[in-house]
Design an enzyme around this catalytic site. Structure first.
Site, PDB file in Angstrom:
ATOM      1  N   SER A 127     -19.427  11.281 -38.372  1.00 57.51           N
ATOM      2  CA  SER A 127     -19.662  10.315 -37.292  1.00 57.51           C
ATOM      3  C   SER A 127     -18.843   9.051 -37.507  1.00 57.51           C
ATOM      4  O   SER A 127     -18.596   8.634 -38.653  1.00 57.51           O
ATOM      5  CB  SER A 127     -21.149   9.950 -37.288  1.00 57.51           C
ATOM      6  OG  SER A 127     -21.378   8.801 -36.515  1.00 57.51           O
ATOM      7  N   TYR A 154     -29.550   7.545 -41.728  1.00 62.33           N
ATOM      8  CA  TYR A 154     -28.755   8.573 -41.043  1.00 62.33           C
ATOM      9  C   TYR A 154     -27.264   8.392 -41.361  1.00 62.33           C
ATOM     10  O   TYR A 154     -26.577   9.334 -41.767  1.00 62.33           O
ATOM     11  CB  TYR A 154     -28.989   8.496 -39.524  1.00 62.33           C
ATOM     12  CG  TYR A 154     -27.888   9.142 -38.734  1.00 62.33           C
ATOM     13  CD1 TYR A 154     -27.804  10.526 -38.629  1.00 62.33           C
ATOM     14  CD2 TYR A 154     -26.896   8.367 -38.111  1.00 62.33           C
ATOM     15  CE1 TYR A 154     -26.763  11.111 -37.926  1.00 62.33           C
ATOM     16  CE2 TYR A 154     -25.867   8.955 -37.408  1.00 62.33           C
ATOM     17  CZ  TYR A 154     -25.797  10.320 -37.314  1.00 62.33           C
ATOM     18  OH  TYR A 154     -24.754  10.901 -36.640  1.00 62.33           O
ATOM     19  N   LYS A 158     -24.324  10.727 -43.630  1.00 62.09           N
ATOM     20  CA  LYS A 158     -22.978  11.171 -43.222  1.00 62.09           C
ATOM     21  C   LYS A 158     -21.954  10.774 -44.284  1.00 62.09           C
ATOM     22  O   LYS A 158     -21.073  11.551 -44.638  1.00 62.09           O
ATOM     23  CB  LYS A 158     -22.604  10.584 -41.853  1.00 62.09           C
ATOM     24  CG  LYS A 158     -23.418  11.146 -40.700  1.00 62.09           C
ATOM     25  CD  LYS A 158     -23.183  12.651 -40.509  1.00 62.09           C
ATOM     26  CE  LYS A 158     -24.125  13.279 -39.525  1.00 62.09           C
ATOM     27  NZ  LYS A 158     -24.112  14.752 -39.520  1.00 62.09           N
TER      28      LYS A 158
HETATM   29  N1  UFG Z   1     -27.757   1.445 -24.746  1.00 66.06           N
HETATM   30  C1  UFG Z   1     -28.389   0.687 -23.771  1.00 66.06           C
HETATM   31  N2  UFG Z   1     -29.576   1.146 -23.293  1.00 66.06           N
HETATM   32  C2  UFG Z   1     -30.145   2.316 -23.718  1.00 66.06           C
HETATM   33  C3  UFG Z   1     -29.484   3.072 -24.701  1.00 66.06           C
HETATM   34  C4  UFG Z   1     -28.297   2.598 -25.197  1.00 66.06           C
HETATM   35  O1  UFG Z   1     -27.906  -0.352 -23.367  1.00 66.06           O
HETATM   36  O2  UFG Z   1     -31.237   2.660 -23.245  1.00 66.06           O
HETATM   37  C5  UFG Z   1     -26.462   0.966 -25.258  1.00 66.06           C
HETATM   38  C6  UFG Z   1     -26.494   0.682 -26.747  1.00 66.06           C
HETATM   39  O3  UFG Z   1     -26.973  -0.598 -27.003  1.00 66.06           O
HETATM   40  C7  UFG Z   1     -25.021   0.879 -27.098  1.00 66.06           C
HETATM   41  C8  UFG Z   1     -24.541   1.957 -26.130  1.00 66.06           C
HETATM   42  O4  UFG Z   1     -25.511   1.973 -25.069  1.00 66.06           O
HETATM   43  O5  UFG Z   1     -24.333  -0.296 -26.846  1.00 66.06           O
HETATM   44  C9  UFG Z   1     -24.469   3.333 -26.753  1.00 66.06           C
HETATM   45  O6  UFG Z   1     -25.712   3.613 -27.378  1.00 66.06           O
HETATM   46  P1  UFG Z   1     -26.104   5.063 -27.874  1.00 66.06           P
HETATM   47  O7  UFG Z   1     -27.475   4.958 -28.466  1.00 66.06           O
HETATM   48  O8  UFG Z   1     -25.905   6.055 -26.781  1.00 66.06           O
HETATM   49  O9  UFG Z   1     -25.026   5.382 -28.974  1.00 66.06           O
HETATM   50  P2  UFG Z   1     -24.702   4.629 -30.345  1.00 66.06           P
HETATM   51  O10 UFG Z   1     -23.281   4.217 -30.251  1.00 66.06           O
HETATM   52  O11 UFG Z   1     -25.657   3.583 -30.680  1.00 66.06           O
HETATM   53  O12 UFG Z   1     -24.965   5.775 -31.402  1.00 66.06           O
HETATM   54  C10 UFG Z   1     -24.234   6.947 -31.354  1.00 66.06           C
HETATM   55  C11 UFG Z   1     -25.039   8.117 -31.901  1.00 66.06           C
HETATM   56  C12 UFG Z   1     -25.223   7.992 -33.370  1.00 66.06           C
HETATM   57  C13 UFG Z   1     -23.937   7.692 -34.062  1.00 66.06           C
HETATM   58  C14 UFG Z   1     -23.288   6.495 -33.451  1.00 66.06           C
HETATM   59  C15 UFG Z   1     -21.979   6.179 -34.068  1.00 66.06           C
HETATM   60  O13 UFG Z   1     -26.313   8.186 -31.267  1.00 66.06           O
HETATM   61  O14 UFG Z   1     -25.748   9.217 -33.853  1.00 66.06           O
HETATM   62  O15 UFG Z   1     -23.083   6.742 -32.074  1.00 66.06           O
HETATM   63  O16 UFG Z   1     -21.518   4.962 -33.602  1.00 66.06           O
HETATM   64  F1  UFG Z   1     -24.117   7.462 -35.368  1.00 66.06           F
END
Ligand code: UFG
Length: 342
Positions: A127, A154, A158
């Site tokens: 990741s 998590y 990785k």
């Molecule tokens: N977000 C919102 N509202 C929500 C959900 C997410 O605004 O209800 C925003 C988050 O704050 C973030 C973006 O959308 O800015 C993406 O969020 P995600 O949770 O979809 O993805 P992340 O980038 O946080 O995490 C993902 C995977 C992880 C991995 C990570 C690596 O879920 O497993 O990318 O950066 F580790």
């Protein structure tokens, strides 16, 4: 060589899409899953796409006696793609032992089972979380960027898994590894027969969007509108899960073709950063569906901006993630409509 690829976590989100692409590319597969975070229905979806049932063993990869049965039943495995792992960042903070046991032990067992074989090819599901918040000027981020201390158990698993694989390559002459660092996988197969199936309230952005559009959630909360980005919301590199799946096929082709180094690392992203607000607006544009949202406080631990320099994978794997974002979001919406009977 039998051309058989073991896919652990075959009933999971990325695993299921990869099984489909492997079979389309001519590989024999054997899938393994314990359905800890998936259901046997996913296998039905795969069968409907392919027209036949894939060889499959229900087993827990973190339990050696369970996992080793797969290799007894299928002694002709040439390569393994290791997806089986827990993946919820927030949950891992509350349940570190469960994450260590599952994510680390399953890889220990896989290496142990592969190290005495003729073919020890392993593709590992890593990741971009290993980069943490990229330094100023480091974007797009390349594989040569330094990794940062993980922000969650998590993420730590990785990093630890990548280190375990490096040590194993040094120690065991037959082990060859390709570690793939995914950015943000989204979307569903164009058939809408397989896709992402979050358990409970979705933690990730796109499932939350599609569930809100489907009326299951009142509104989307956009976490933070005051970040140092053009529109104040966080930026990610959203990659289509089918494009991502195809990169695994290229990685296996390369390993079985005896090309490359014994340990290789690739970023898998589009190379383009998209903000949360841009993604929301694109979803509304391509689906024509209204999406109620509000701005909410920042989410703890969020990275502000990260997107990939995927040029190494483009060049060496001959692969590019080129499905337009609008098409990807439509595929996610079609999948949501299918599972909700809309
Ligand atoms: N977000 C919102 N509202 C929500 C959900 C997410 O605004 O209800 C925003 C988050 O704050 C973030 C973006 O959308 O800015 C993406 O969020 P995600 O949770 O979809 O993805 P992340 O980038 O946080 O995490 C993902 C995977 C992880 C991995 C990570 C690596 O879920 O497993 O990318 O950066 F580790």
């Amino acid at each position: 060589m039998s051309n058989r690829v073991l896919v652990t976590g075959a009933a999971g989100y990325i695993g299921s899409h990869t099984v489909v692409e492997l079979v389309k590319a001519g590989y024999e597969v054997v899938g393994v899953d314990d359905f800890a975070n998936s259901t046997p229905d996913v296998l039905k979806g795969i069968s409907s796409i392919l027209g036949f049932e894939i060889p499959f063993v229900e087993a827990d990869c973190s339990d050696m006696s369970s996992f080793s049965r797969v290799f007894e039943a299928y002694p002709d495995i040439d390569a393994a793609i290791h997806f089986a792992a827990f993946k919820a960042v927030g949950e891992s903070v509350l349940k570190p032992v469960e994450y260590f046991r599952n994510n680390l032990m399953s890889l220990v067992n896989l290496i142990d089972l592969m190290r005495s074989r003729e073919s020890g090819n392993i593709v590992f599901s890593s990741s971009c979380t290993v980069y943490g918040e990229p330094d100023e000027g480091a974007l797009p981020i390349s594989e040569t960027a330094r990794t940062k201390p993980a922000l969650s158990p998590y993420g730590r698993t990785k990093q630890m898994c990548e280190d375990m694989l490096k040590d194993s390559v040094r120690a065991y002459g037959n082990i060859k590894v390709t570690a793939l660092r995914y950015f943000n996988p989204i979307g569903a197969h164009p058939s809408a027969l397989i896709g992402e199936l979050p358990v409970g309230v979705p933690q990730n952005l796109v499932p939350y969007i599609t569930q809100t559009a489907a009326g299951l959630r009142k509104e989307l909360s956009i976490f933070g509108d005051d970040y140092d980005t053009p529109d104040g919301t966080c930026i990610r590199d959203y990659i289509y899960v089918c494009d991502l799946a195809k990169a695994h096929v290229r990685a296996v082709d390369r390993m079985l073709g005896a090309d490359g180094e014994r340990y290789e690392l690739f970023n898998l992203g589009t190379g383009t950063g998209v903000s949360v607000l841009e993604l929301v607006n694109e979803f509304k544009r391509v689906t024509g569906v209204d999406l109620p949202y509000k701005f909410a406080p920042r989410r703890e631990g969020d990275i502000v901006k990260v997107w990939a320099d995927a040029s190494k994978a483009n060049k060496i794997l001959g692969w590019k993630a080129d499905t337009p974002l609008g098409d990807v979001l439509l595929s996610a919406w079609n999948w949501e409509k299918k599972i909700r009977n809309l």
